[in-house]
Design a protein around this motif. Sequence first.
Motif, PDB file in Angstrom:
ATOM      1  N   UNK A 341       0.840  -1.204   0.000  1.00  0.00           N
ATOM      2  CA  UNK A 341       0.000   0.000   0.000  1.00  0.00           C
ATOM      3  C   UNK A 341       0.873   1.252   0.000  1.00  0.00           C
ATOM      4  N   UNK A 342       1.979   1.202   0.761  1.00  0.00           N
ATOM      5  CA  UNK A 342       2.880   2.347   0.830  1.00  0.00           C
ATOM      6  C   UNK A 342       3.502   2.648  -0.541  1.00  0.00           C
ATOM      7  N   UNK A 343       3.885   1.594  -1.263  1.00  0.00           N
ATOM      8  CA  UNK A 343       4.463   1.792  -2.588  1.00  0.00           C
ATOM      9  C   UNK A 343       3.456   2.427  -3.544  1.00  0.00           C
ATOM     10  N   UNK A 344       2.206   2.021  -3.419  1.00  0.00           N
ATOM     11  CA  UNK A 344       1.166   2.619  -4.253  1.00  0.00           C
ATOM     12  C   UNK A 344       0.985   4.097  -3.916  1.00  0.00           C
ATOM     13  N   UNK A 345       0.987   4.421  -2.632  1.00  0.00           N
ATOM     14  CA  UNK A 345       0.912   5.827  -2.220  1.00  0.00           C
ATOM     15  C   UNK A 345       2.074   6.630  -2.779  1.00  0.00           C
ATOM     16  N   UNK A 346       3.289   6.068  -2.674  1.00  0.00           N
ATOM     17  CA  UNK A 346       4.469   6.759  -3.201  1.00  0.00           C
ATOM     18  C   UNK A 346       4.343   6.976  -4.701  1.00  0.00           C
ATOM     19  N   UNK A 347       3.841   5.961  -5.396  1.00  0.00           N
ATOM     20  CA  UNK A 347       3.653   6.050  -6.845  1.00  0.00           C
ATOM     21  C   UNK A 347       2.654   7.150  -7.190  1.00  0.00           C
ATOM     22  N   UNK A 348       1.546   7.168  -6.461  1.00  0.00           N
ATOM     23  CA  UNK A 348       0.507   8.166  -6.729  1.00  0.00           C
ATOM     24  C   UNK A 348       1.039   9.574  -6.472  1.00  0.00           C
ATOM     25  N   UNK A 349       1.666   9.758  -5.321  1.00  0.00           N
ATOM     26  CA  UNK A 349       2.126  11.097  -4.944  1.00  0.00           C
ATOM     27  C   UNK A 349       3.263  11.582  -5.844  1.00  0.00           C
ATOM     28  N   UNK A 350       4.120  10.660  -6.290  1.00  0.00           N
ATOM     29  CA  UNK A 350       5.207  11.046  -7.197  1.00  0.00           C
ATOM     30  C   UNK A 350       4.654  11.487  -8.549  1.00  0.00           C
ATOM     31  N   UNK A 351       3.698  10.731  -9.079  1.00  0.00           N
ATOM     32  CA  UNK A 351       3.089  11.105 -10.359  1.00  0.00           C
ATOM     33  C   UNK A 351       2.332  12.423 -10.227  1.00  0.00           C
ATOM     34  N   UNK A 352       1.673  12.597  -9.088  1.00  0.00           N
ATOM     35  CA  UNK A 352       0.963  13.842  -8.815  1.00  0.00           C
ATOM     36  C   UNK A 352       1.921  15.024  -8.833  1.00  0.00           C
ATOM     37  N   UNK A 353       3.060  14.889  -8.177  1.00  0.00           N
ATOM     38  CA  UNK A 353       4.038  15.981  -8.127  1.00  0.00           C
ATOM     39  C   UNK A 353       4.610  16.303  -9.500  1.00  0.00           C
ATOM     40  N   UNK A 354       4.848  15.272 -10.310  1.00  0.00           N
ATOM     41  CA  UNK A 354       5.348  15.490 -11.674  1.00  0.00           C
ATOM     42  C   UNK A 354       4.376  16.349 -12.467  1.00  0.00           C
ATOM     43  N   UNK A 355       3.087  16.019 -12.373  1.00  0.00           N
ATOM     44  CA  UNK A 355       2.077  16.777 -13.115  1.00  0.00           C
ATOM     45  C   UNK A 355       1.889  18.182 -12.552  1.00  0.00           C
ATOM     46  N   UNK A 356       1.910  18.323 -11.241  1.00  0.00           N
ATOM     47  CA  UNK A 356       1.735  19.652 -10.644  1.00  0.00           C
ATOM     48  C   UNK A 356       2.884  20.582 -11.014  1.00  0.00           C
ATOM     49  N   UNK A 357       4.100  20.035 -11.074  1.00  0.00           N
ATOM     50  CA  UNK A 357       5.239  20.849 -11.502  1.00  0.00           C
ATOM     51  C   UNK A 357       5.043  21.341 -12.932  1.00  0.00           C
ATOM     52  N   UNK A 358       4.569  20.446 -13.809  1.00  0.00           N
ATOM     53  CA  UNK A 358       4.333  20.828 -15.210  1.00  0.00           C
ATOM     54  C   UNK A 358       3.233  21.878 -15.312  1.00  0.00           C
ATOM     55  N   UNK A 359       2.169  21.699 -14.525  1.00  0.00           N
ATOM     56  CA  UNK A 359       1.046  22.646 -14.553  1.00  0.00           C
ATOM     57  C   UNK A 359       1.478  24.016 -14.049  1.00  0.00           C
ATOM     58  N   UNK A 360       2.315  24.057 -13.017  1.00  0.00           N
ATOM     59  CA  UNK A 360       2.758  25.341 -12.476  1.00  0.00           C
ATOM     60  C   UNK A 360       3.543  26.137 -13.510  1.00  0.00           C
ATOM     61  N   UNK A 361       4.213  25.430 -14.435  1.00  0.00           N
ATOM     62  CA  UNK A 361       4.979  26.096 -15.483  1.00  0.00           C
ATOM     63  C   UNK A 361       4.122  26.494 -16.677  1.00  0.00           C
ATOM     64  N   UNK A 362       3.080  25.702 -16.950  1.00  0.00           N
ATOM     65  CA  UNK A 362       2.233  25.990 -18.113  1.00  0.00           C
ATOM     66  C   UNK A 362       0.822  25.473 -17.878  1.00  0.00           C
TER      67      UNK A 362
END
Length: 469
Positions: A341-362
């Motif tokens: 479950x922890x690995x799934x959380x890490x996966x979700x939050x990492x993908x979330x951060x990748x997208x949020x970084x992209x959105x903040x730029x454009x």
Amino acid sequence: MMSLCRVQASRPRLLQWRTLAAATSRTVSKEPSDHLSGALSFEDPSAFRVKSFGELLRAMGVFCFCSFPVLVNNCGKLLSVARSLLGRRGFSLLLRPTVYAQFVAGESESEIAQSMRKMSSLGLRPMLAVPIEEDLGESNGLVFVTTREKRYDDNMEAMLECVRISHSTICSKDPMMQLKVTALLSPELCVKLTALLAKQPYDLNLVVRALDGEPISFPGLDERECAHFLRALKRLNTIAEVQASVNKVRVLVDAEYTYMNPALSLVTMAMMKKFNKDGAWIWNTYQCYLKESRTLVSEALRLSRDEGFCLGVKLVRGAYMDKERKLAEKEGRQDPVHSSWEDTNDSYNASLNVMLDAISQNPERYRIIVASHNEESVRLAGKRITELGIDKGVGSVCFGQLLGMCDHVSLTLAKEGYVVYKSVPYGSVEDTLPYLVRRAQENRTVLQGIRKERDLLKQEIYRRLRRRS
């Protein structure tokens, strides 16, 4: 095309997967961790004060039913027995005010409109879903016969009707709808395409040309398979043209099983390249319980930049865990699902951060819907939105939960000014029953972990009873 269209394998982990129900219950019941404290709080039962007393009792009853694994696991058989005993009319009378009313918007357009108006009054937006999908073996082995093509054409008409309803005045600003590609394209062909893509990815432009109506011959497909694929692409193109150029409805394409997801992503990315020039009208779904999910999100970002289209991402944890595990074991290949479950959380939050970084730029070119019932991920998204200076009311980042579930999260988010959608299936009891059974079984770990929501409902019920006495 890129590794988007490949099923990847990751090294096995030593940790064992914990029971998701217990983990979910533990995660949502604890106080927010330090790095999330001071952000969003989902502890207040007053979120349910907008609901009628009858709605509170109905939700309590349904959630109590869903807390028993034996009932959820066998709900299809139990409902089939009930239908036989009660008859069609009696069965409908039983389900309509209970499970159906909890999770379905209605059957007629007036019923859907009433549900949408109520949702809008609470600051929530609808994401309509036609409960149509197909898996391997559900058409008795018939692959591309005329009767099956006719059914796919009928499904397309149902999708076009969904676009119309989503765009109509009963719905809110920036409407969304969900789409299952397997309602329009044979799952058998999706599996074959996935196998072909693992060996030699298709050029994305080839599929775009096919969407435009060009009679393409696809490598590895015979004449009948090519004809069916072209007809399916025509159906998808028709829906995309209507929603993107006329009605301005965002279409979120659902992910399904790993044995067909690369084919679905290929089609979805081709639609993005054609229709996402001026905005994210077509979105793809990424299942973060899969080991490959973060790589796929990064690949999608790279492809959108290289090909010059806007990217919309629906980020979910996933709902096909048990079947994926059993199938991998049966076929003697590595389990594609994270081992904890922890690995799934890490996966979700990492993908979330990748997208949020992209959105903040454009923020004009990238969008995400944080489709999660997990409070920690929702809090993290809220915290990062603030840190990155993303406008939470514009919709570049929005949140999504299922209709009838996680209302304490949805209503709190809406109250704080975030854009929140509810996934809203609609249709008759007969039409939505297979959908409800499948969703209940696929999401049973979530359903069993809703102790906190039951507790908040209970507090609100007791408060009203004390006030009456």
